[in-house]
Design an enzyme around this catalytic site. Structure first.
Site, PDB file in Angstrom:
ATOM      1  CG  ASP A  49     111.317 -25.478  32.301  1.00 57.85           C
ATOM      2  OD1 ASP A  49     110.393 -26.279  32.038  1.00 57.85           O
ATOM      3  OD2 ASP A  49     111.106 -24.329  32.716  1.00 57.85           O
ATOM      4  CG  ASN A 102     110.302 -21.612  40.531  1.00 57.36           C
ATOM      5  OD1 ASN A 102     109.498 -20.903  41.125  1.00 57.36           O
ATOM      6  ND2 ASN A 102     110.340 -21.689  39.206  1.00 57.36           N
ATOM      7  CE1 TYR A 169     100.235 -24.846  42.522  1.00 64.69           C
ATOM      8  CE2 TYR A 169      98.943 -23.602  44.121  1.00 64.69           C
ATOM      9  CZ  TYR A 169     100.032 -23.699  43.268  1.00 64.69           C
ATOM     10  OH  TYR A 169     100.919 -22.649  43.169  1.00 64.69           O
ATOM     11  CE  LYS A 173     103.085 -25.134  44.697  1.00 64.00           C
ATOM     12  NZ  LYS A 173     104.437 -24.749  44.281  1.00 64.00           N
ATOM     13  CB  ILE A 202     103.468 -14.167  40.489  1.00 56.66           C
ATOM     14  CG1 ILE A 202     103.685 -14.192  42.014  1.00 56.66           C
ATOM     15  CG2 ILE A 202     104.668 -13.521  39.765  1.00 56.66           C
ATOM     16  CD1 ILE A 202     103.885 -12.849  42.690  1.00 56.66           C
ATOM     17  CB  THR A 204     104.061 -16.701  35.795  1.00 54.86           C
ATOM     18  OG1 THR A 204     103.015 -17.564  36.269  1.00 54.86           O
ATOM     19  CG2 THR A 204     104.726 -16.008  36.973  1.00 54.86           C
TER      20      THR A 204
HETATM   21  P1  NAD Z   1     105.193 -20.855  34.866  1.00 50.26           P
HETATM   22  O1  NAD Z   1     104.266 -21.843  34.270  1.00 50.26           O
HETATM   23  O2  NAD Z   1     105.353 -19.526  34.208  1.00 50.26           O
HETATM   24  O3  NAD Z   1     106.641 -21.524  35.060  1.00 50.26           O
HETATM   25  C1  NAD Z   1     106.769 -22.820  35.566  1.00 50.26           C
HETATM   26  C2  NAD Z   1     107.905 -23.533  34.851  1.00 50.26           C
HETATM   27  O4  NAD Z   1     108.021 -24.850  35.422  1.00 50.26           O
HETATM   28  C3  NAD Z   1     107.627 -23.719  33.348  1.00 50.26           C
HETATM   29  O5  NAD Z   1     108.753 -23.319  32.605  1.00 50.26           O
HETATM   30  C4  NAD Z   1     107.379 -25.225  33.205  1.00 50.26           C
HETATM   31  O6  NAD Z   1     107.816 -25.773  31.966  1.00 50.26           O
HETATM   32  C5  NAD Z   1     108.199 -25.768  34.363  1.00 50.26           C
HETATM   33  N1  NAD Z   1     107.737 -27.107  34.761  1.00 50.26           N
HETATM   34  C6  NAD Z   1     106.463 -27.529  34.936  1.00 50.26           C
HETATM   35  N2  NAD Z   1     106.445 -28.832  35.231  1.00 50.26           N
HETATM   36  C7  NAD Z   1     107.744 -29.265  35.233  1.00 50.26           C
HETATM   37  C8  NAD Z   1     108.361 -30.508  35.451  1.00 50.26           C
HETATM   38  N3  NAD Z   1     107.638 -31.615  35.709  1.00 50.26           N
HETATM   39  N4  NAD Z   1     109.701 -30.586  35.364  1.00 50.26           N
HETATM   40  C9  NAD Z   1     110.447 -29.492  35.073  1.00 50.26           C
HETATM   41  N5  NAD Z   1     109.902 -28.283  34.851  1.00 50.26           N
HETATM   42  C10 NAD Z   1     108.561 -28.157  34.932  1.00 50.26           C
HETATM   43  O7  NAD Z   1     104.676 -20.665  36.365  1.00 50.26           O
HETATM   44  P2  NAD Z   1     105.219 -19.838  37.631  1.00 50.26           P
HETATM   45  O8  NAD Z   1     104.038 -19.071  38.114  1.00 50.26           O
HETATM   46  O9  NAD Z   1     106.471 -19.156  37.340  1.00 50.26           O
HETATM   47  O10 NAD Z   1     105.426 -21.058  38.634  1.00 50.26           O
HETATM   48  C11 NAD Z   1     106.608 -21.263  39.374  1.00 50.26           C
HETATM   49  C12 NAD Z   1     106.248 -21.725  40.774  1.00 50.26           C
HETATM   50  O11 NAD Z   1     105.555 -20.663  41.424  1.00 50.26           O
HETATM   51  C13 NAD Z   1     105.339 -22.945  40.848  1.00 50.26           C
HETATM   52  O12 NAD Z   1     105.833 -23.818  41.854  1.00 50.26           O
HETATM   53  C14 NAD Z   1     104.008 -22.358  41.267  1.00 50.26           C
HETATM   54  O13 NAD Z   1     103.219 -23.280  41.971  1.00 50.26           O
HETATM   55  C15 NAD Z   1     104.457 -21.209  42.122  1.00 50.26           C
HETATM   56  N6  NAD Z   1     103.460 -20.147  42.336  1.00 50.26           N
HETATM   57  C16 NAD Z   1     103.011 -19.399  41.303  1.00 50.26           C
HETATM   58  C17 NAD Z   1     102.078 -18.403  41.548  1.00 50.26           C
HETATM   59  C18 NAD Z   1     101.529 -17.540  40.433  1.00 50.26           C
HETATM   60  O14 NAD Z   1     100.547 -16.819  40.661  1.00 50.26           O
HETATM   61  N7  NAD Z   1     102.107 -17.540  39.256  1.00 50.26           N
HETATM   62  C19 NAD Z   1     101.614 -18.182  42.855  1.00 50.26           C
HETATM   63  C20 NAD Z   1     102.113 -18.972  43.896  1.00 50.26           C
HETATM   64  C21 NAD Z   1     103.039 -19.949  43.627  1.00 50.26           C
END
Ligand code: NAD
Length: 271
Positions: A49, A102, A169, A173, A202, A204
């Site tokens: 991270d 992820n 975005y 994706k 989700i 988060t």
């Molecule tokens: P989150 O922000 O809680 O966690 C994402 C993590 O990725 C964070 O710890 C952040 O520091 C890290 N990160 C961001 N940019 C980075 C980089 N350049 N290098 C290394 N680490 C990096 O968000 P999340 O919801 O857990 O997201 C995880 C994945 O899930 C993402 O790819 C997001 O697009 C996808 N997603 C999330 C949702 C949702 O509703 N939360 C829905 C669909 C897809």
């Protein structure tokens, strides 16, 4: 704890024990929940991270529960740092079995006409180039023994397009799903499976890396949902529910599944 989460906590996939996983975005949300889940299965986990105390907290929790974990400070859009994270994992444990690509950001949300090229590039660099790098640099460490790569895509870009301002975005994706299919075919010869998961909303911290611009107002089309927009549970999913799917795709319980995207959204994207 609801019934589902109790069941999730009880799930054990014995073939994962003592294997090694690298997880990006492991300090928060889906990545953190997946790291905890894979560690619970007895896996050794490398937490990748940005420099962030939440990544260290995740490691401390895993170690306190008797698991093994290292952390590496990496921006996943930086090829040298991504390569180094894989080297450190291999040096520490001598193998790599699972990659959870992820980490991702929503980035700046704005109309296409007003979108700054640098904002487009940042979102594509983290989400799509970062995924490419997380697969590319895994291959030398996985090609002898095989393994499983799981990529976090989204319902946005494949089933849902009403996220106004999310052109960058959603494009990133959608690109991840096409890349996953190319990789699944190419890496099958090494017995490396590659799949994508497509979550709906989700619960988060992703809002922290989301910036809406005032110009968005110009392009939003009001979309009227029925009351509650996730038909199955009438609420956003929990990261632990996504972690269950990651563990399944990581394990040999999914040994004939590759090149496939799986939606995990309580039917939200079918509305
Ligand atoms: P989150 O922000 O809680 O966690 C994402 C993590 O990725 C964070 O710890 C952040 O520091 C890290 N990160 C961001 N940019 C980075 C980089 N350049 N290098 C290394 N680490 C990096 O968000 P999340 O919801 O857990 O997201 C995880 C994945 O899930 C993402 O790819 C997001 O697009 C996808 N997603 C999330 C949702 C949702 O509703 N939360 C829905 C669909 C897809």
């Amino acid at each position: 704890m609801n019934v589902h989460l109790k069941q999730a906590a009880a799930m054990i996939l014995p073939d994962l024990k003592d294997k090694v996983a690298l997880i990006t975005g492991a300090g928060s949300g889906i990545g953190r929940a997946a790291a905890m889940m894979l560690a619970k299965q007895g896996m050794k986990v490398c937490l990748v991270d940005l420099k962030d105390e939440r990544r260290e907290q995740t490691k401390e929790e895993i170690v306190a529960a008797g698991g093994q974990s290292i952390t590496v400070d990496v921006d996943i859009s930086d090829p040298a740092r991504v390569a180094q994270a894989f080297e450190e994992t291999a040096k520490t444990w001598g193998r790599l079995d699972v990659v959870f690509a992820n980490a991702g950001i929503n980035g700046v949300l704005s109309p296409i006409e007003d979108m700054e090229p640098k904002d487009w590039e940042r979102t594509l660099n983290v989400n799509l180039k970062g995924t490419f790098l997380s697969v590319k640099y895994a291959i030398p460490h996985m090609k002898e023994r095989g393994g499983s790569i799981i990529i976090t895509s989204s319902i946005n870009g494949s089933r849902a397009f009403a996220g106004f301002g999310m052109a960058a975005y959603s494009t990133s994706k959608a690109g991840q799903v096409a890349f996953m299919k190319m990789a699944a075919l190419e890496l099958a010869r090494y017995n490396i499976r590659v799949n994508a998961i497509c979550p709906g909303a989700i619960d988060t911290n992703i809002g922290e890396n989301t910036k809406s611009t005032p110009e968005l107002e110009k392009v939003i089309i009001p979309v009227k949902y029925p009351k509650g927009n996730q038909p199955l549970e009438h609420a956003a999913g929990q990261p632990e529910q996504v972690a269950d799917l990651v563990a399944f795709l990581a394990s040999t319980a999914s040994s004939h599944i590759t090149g496939t995207e799986t939606y995990i959204d309580g039917a939200e994207s079918l509305l």
